[in-house]
Design an enzyme around this catalytic site. Structure first.
Site, PDB file in Angstrom:
ATOM      1  N   GLU A   1     -11.421   8.939  10.380  1.00  0.00           N
ATOM      2  CA  GLU A   1     -12.650   8.578   9.722  1.00  0.00           C
ATOM      3  C   GLU A   1     -13.689   8.021  11.232  1.00  0.00           C
ATOM      4  OE1 GLU A   1     -14.175   9.158   6.483  1.00  0.00           O
ATOM      5  OE2 GLU A   1     -15.027   7.661   7.225  1.00  0.00           O
TER       6      GLU A   1
ATOM      7  N   HIS B   1      -3.733  11.231   4.364  1.00  0.00           N
ATOM      8  CA  HIS B   1      -2.173  11.760   3.767  1.00  0.00           C
ATOM      9  C   HIS B   1      -2.293  11.032   2.424  1.00  0.00           C
ATOM     10  CE1 HIS B   1      -2.323   8.397   6.606  1.00  0.00           C
ATOM     11  NE2 HIS B   1      -1.347   7.772   5.933  1.00  0.00           N
TER      12      HIS B   1
ATOM     13  N   LEU C   1      -0.403  -2.028   8.971  1.00  0.00           N
ATOM     14  CA  LEU C   1      -1.018  -0.792   7.993  1.00  0.00           C
ATOM     15  C   LEU C   1      -1.897  -1.582   7.122  1.00  0.00           C
ATOM     16  CD1 LEU C   1       2.208   0.835   6.828  1.00  0.00           C
ATOM     17  CD2 LEU C   1       1.133   1.514   8.824  1.00  0.00           C
ATOM     18  N   ALA C   2      -2.223  -2.798   7.076  1.00  0.00           N
ATOM     19  CA  ALA C   2      -3.113  -3.669   6.195  1.00  0.00           C
ATOM     20  C   ALA C   2      -4.566  -3.101   6.687  1.00  0.00           C
ATOM     21  CB  ALA C   2      -2.642  -5.167   6.413  1.00  0.00           C
ATOM     22  N   ALA C   3      -5.453  -3.079   5.665  1.00  0.00           N
ATOM     23  CA  ALA C   3      -6.721  -2.702   5.822  1.00  0.00           C
ATOM     24  C   ALA C   3      -7.621  -2.829   4.434  1.00  0.00           C
ATOM     25  CB  ALA C   3      -7.065  -1.566   6.605  1.00  0.00           C
TER      26      ALA C   3
ATOM     27  N   ASP D   1      -2.057 -13.040   5.453  1.00  0.00           N
ATOM     28  CA  ASP D   1      -3.312 -12.448   5.364  1.00  0.00           C
ATOM     29  C   ASP D   1      -3.996 -11.976   6.598  1.00  0.00           C
ATOM     30  OD1 ASP D   1      -5.702 -12.510   2.683  1.00  0.00           O
ATOM     31  OD2 ASP D   1      -6.273 -11.940   4.678  1.00  0.00           O
TER      32      ASP D   1
ATOM     33  N   THR E   1      -7.465   5.829  12.341  1.00  0.00           N
ATOM     34  CA  THR E   1      -7.860   7.034  11.469  1.00  0.00           C
ATOM     35  C   THR E   1      -8.819   8.026  11.855  1.00  0.00           C
ATOM     36  OG1 THR E   1      -9.276   7.255   9.396  1.00  0.00           O
ATOM     37  CG2 THR E   1      -9.724   5.334  10.614  1.00  0.00           C
TER      38      THR E   1
ATOM     39  N   TYR F   1     -16.202   1.164   7.283  1.00  0.00           N
ATOM     40  CA  TYR F   1     -14.804   1.203   7.325  1.00  0.00           C
ATOM     41  C   TYR F   1     -14.426   1.962   8.773  1.00  0.00           C
ATOM     42  CZ  TYR F   1     -10.266   3.537   6.924  1.00  0.00           C
ATOM     43  OH  TYR F   1      -9.011   3.764   7.155  1.00  0.00           O
TER      44      TYR F   1
ATOM     45  N   GLY G   1       0.781  -1.139  -0.019  1.00  0.00           N
ATOM     46  CA  GLY G   1      -0.015   0.064   0.082  1.00  0.00           C
ATOM     47  C   GLY G   1       0.910   1.263  -0.123  1.00  0.00           C
ATOM     48  N   GLN G   2       0.179   2.347  -0.110  1.00  0.00           N
ATOM     49  CA  GLN G   2       0.899   3.751   0.083  1.00  0.00           C
ATOM     50  C   GLN G   2       1.783   3.918   1.166  1.00  0.00           C
ATOM     51  OE1 GLN G   2      -0.658   7.944  -0.446  1.00  0.00           O
ATOM     52  NE2 GLN G   2      -1.146   7.255   1.576  1.00  0.00           N
ATOM     53  N   ASP G   3       1.249   3.758   2.178  1.00  0.00           N
ATOM     54  CA  ASP G   3       2.157   3.731   3.626  1.00  0.00           C
ATOM     55  C   ASP G   3       3.246   2.763   3.558  1.00  0.00           C
ATOM     56  OD1 ASP G   3       0.447   5.758   3.848  1.00  0.00           O
ATOM     57  OD2 ASP G   3      -0.410   5.435   5.736  1.00  0.00           O
TER      58      ASP G   3
ATOM     59  N   LYS H   1     -12.647   0.248  12.043  1.00  0.00           N
ATOM     60  CA  LYS H   1     -11.289   0.905  12.611  1.00  0.00           C
ATOM     61  C   LYS H   1     -11.600   0.893  14.038  1.00  0.00           C
ATOM     62  CE  LYS H   1      -8.055   1.306   9.298  1.00  0.00           C
ATOM     63  NZ  LYS H   1      -6.635   0.515   9.389  1.00  0.00           N
TER      64      LYS H   1
END
Ligand code: NAP
Ligand code: G4F
Length: 330
Positions: free
Chosen positions: A128, A184, A79-81, A57, A126, A154, A12-14, A158
């Protein structure tokens, strides 16, 4: 001896930015990659050959136990989600399993490893979770004490992940910290998120490859920072003697319309309206109208500060997409 870090969400991005940071700091970096045919494996292998990939996983506890055994990490960054808010309305149960219960699976893998007292854990919480609905802090922004009111499957998943991490800290004395991160973005942001969707479209419009972009709600406001700055904050959290929860944000909020203005300005277009169509398909059953973070605790305790501002972020993303789109024939 080099410290060892295990990162979930390495593709992922992060995951990308954090692996770069930890490698520069001399860590041995392990990353959990999922799926039999994950096309992103080749990207990691080519761009970050220093990452040792382990198949696993978040929904498979045995794979996480195996990963902890293989890596023998000092630090685990979860960081996985399933991280797309709009998508979470379409697959809410899967999101509960991965984004929520998956964190419990990771915490249990650490607790049962026999090395729980030697492993520091980071959970990707997050903004969110705040939901924007109870926003009554003009100028102050959400901090670590603000009320949670998630507005999506989501956000709800979280919030479970956030509280189960705090519960393991309190119950088992684990060094487990939560970074409550506001949005971000950057060169590695998925094309499904609004910022990258816009900067990619602006680049393609600039190059004559596309004539318009379709978006949902343009009024929502977000506190947007640069992902490279935020992974530094994650690392700093795990270097503290005591675990804790920290908000990372910029202290500024901007609307999607402001993002459009800035992005089109970067290619010399003053009026974006002729290029944007609204499509109800991109609207959500419930919206988070406004997010604004107050990172005072992280700035004081961690000495963390973002380095990229809003115009700098938009410019960096548009320039990156112009480069990518200029090199691709489609
Ligand atoms: P991202 O680009 O969507 O990456 C998500 C990662 O999770 C990918 O590597 C994905 O792997 C992996 N993943 C998904 N399902 C999995 C599963 N069942 N088992 C193992 N791995 C799985 O997200 P991001 O932007 O880097 O964000 C990192 C974390 O921070 C996420 O937890 C996100 O919710 C949270 N967060 C992000 C922001 C933000 O603004 N970026 C803000 C606050 C919190 P595949 O490549 O195989 O799909
Ligand atoms: O870019 P977004 O999809 O990000 P959102 O929903 O804020 O979530 C991101 O940030 C969270 C932190 O606050 C993370 F936890 C989460 O994992 C993710 O990284 O949408 C931003 C805003 C929303 O209000 C959305 O309704 O943009 C609006 N929007 C308008 N048109 C759109 C679109 N969003 C997307 N993805 N696509 C559109 O076409």
């Amino acid at each position: 001896m080099a410290k060892k870090a295990l990162i979930t969400g390495i593709t992922g991005q992060d995951g990308y930015h954090l692996a770069e940071l930890l490698n520069k700091k001399g860590y041995e970096v392990f990353g959990i990659i999922r799926g039999q045919h994950n096309p992103k494996r080749i990207t990691v292998e080519r761009e970050q050959p220093f990452v040792k990939l382990i198949e696993g996983d978040l929904t498979d506890p045995s794979s996480l136990i195996r990963a902890v055994e293989l890596a023998q990490p000092d630090e685990v960054y979860n960081l996985a989600a399933i991280s797309h808010v709009g998508h979470s309305f379409k697959v809410p149960q899967l999101v509960a399993d991965v984004t929520g219960k998956g964190v419990l699976n990771m915490l249990e893998a650490i607790r049962l490893s026999g090395r729980a007292d030697q492993i520091r854990f980071y959970q990707a919480s997050t903004s969110e979770m705040f939901g924007g609905l109870d926003y009554n802090r003009p100028g102050l922004g959400y901090d670590e004490e603000a009320v949670f009111h998630p507005r999506s499957p989501y956000g709800v998943a979280k919030l479970y992940a956030h509280w189960i991490t705090k519960n393991y800290r309190e119950s088992y004395n684990m060094h487990a910290s939560c970074g409550i991160l506001f949005n971000h973005e950057g060169e590695r942001r998925g094309l499904e998120f609004v910022t990258r969707k816009i900067t990619n479209a602006v680049a393609r419009i600039h190059l004559g490859k596309q004539d318009h972009i379709e978006l949902g709600n343009l009024d929502a406001k977000r506190d947007w920072g640069y992902a490279g700055d935020y992974v530094e904050g994650m690392w700093r959290m795990l270097q503290q003697d005591e675990p804790g929860d920290y908000v990372l944000g910029t202290g500024e909020t901007h609307s999607i319309e402001e993002f459009l203005t800035e992005a089109f300005k970067a290619v010399g277009i003053d009026d974006w309206k002729p290029y944007v169509k609204q499509n109800p398909a991109f609207m959500r059953p419930a919206e988070v109208d406004i997010l604004l973070g107050n990172p005072a605790k992280a700035e004081t305790v961690l000495g963390w500060k973002r380095t990229v501002d809003f115009p700098g972020l938009v410019k960096l993303m548009v320039e990156n997409d112009i480069k990518i789109e200029s090199e691709s024939s489609k």
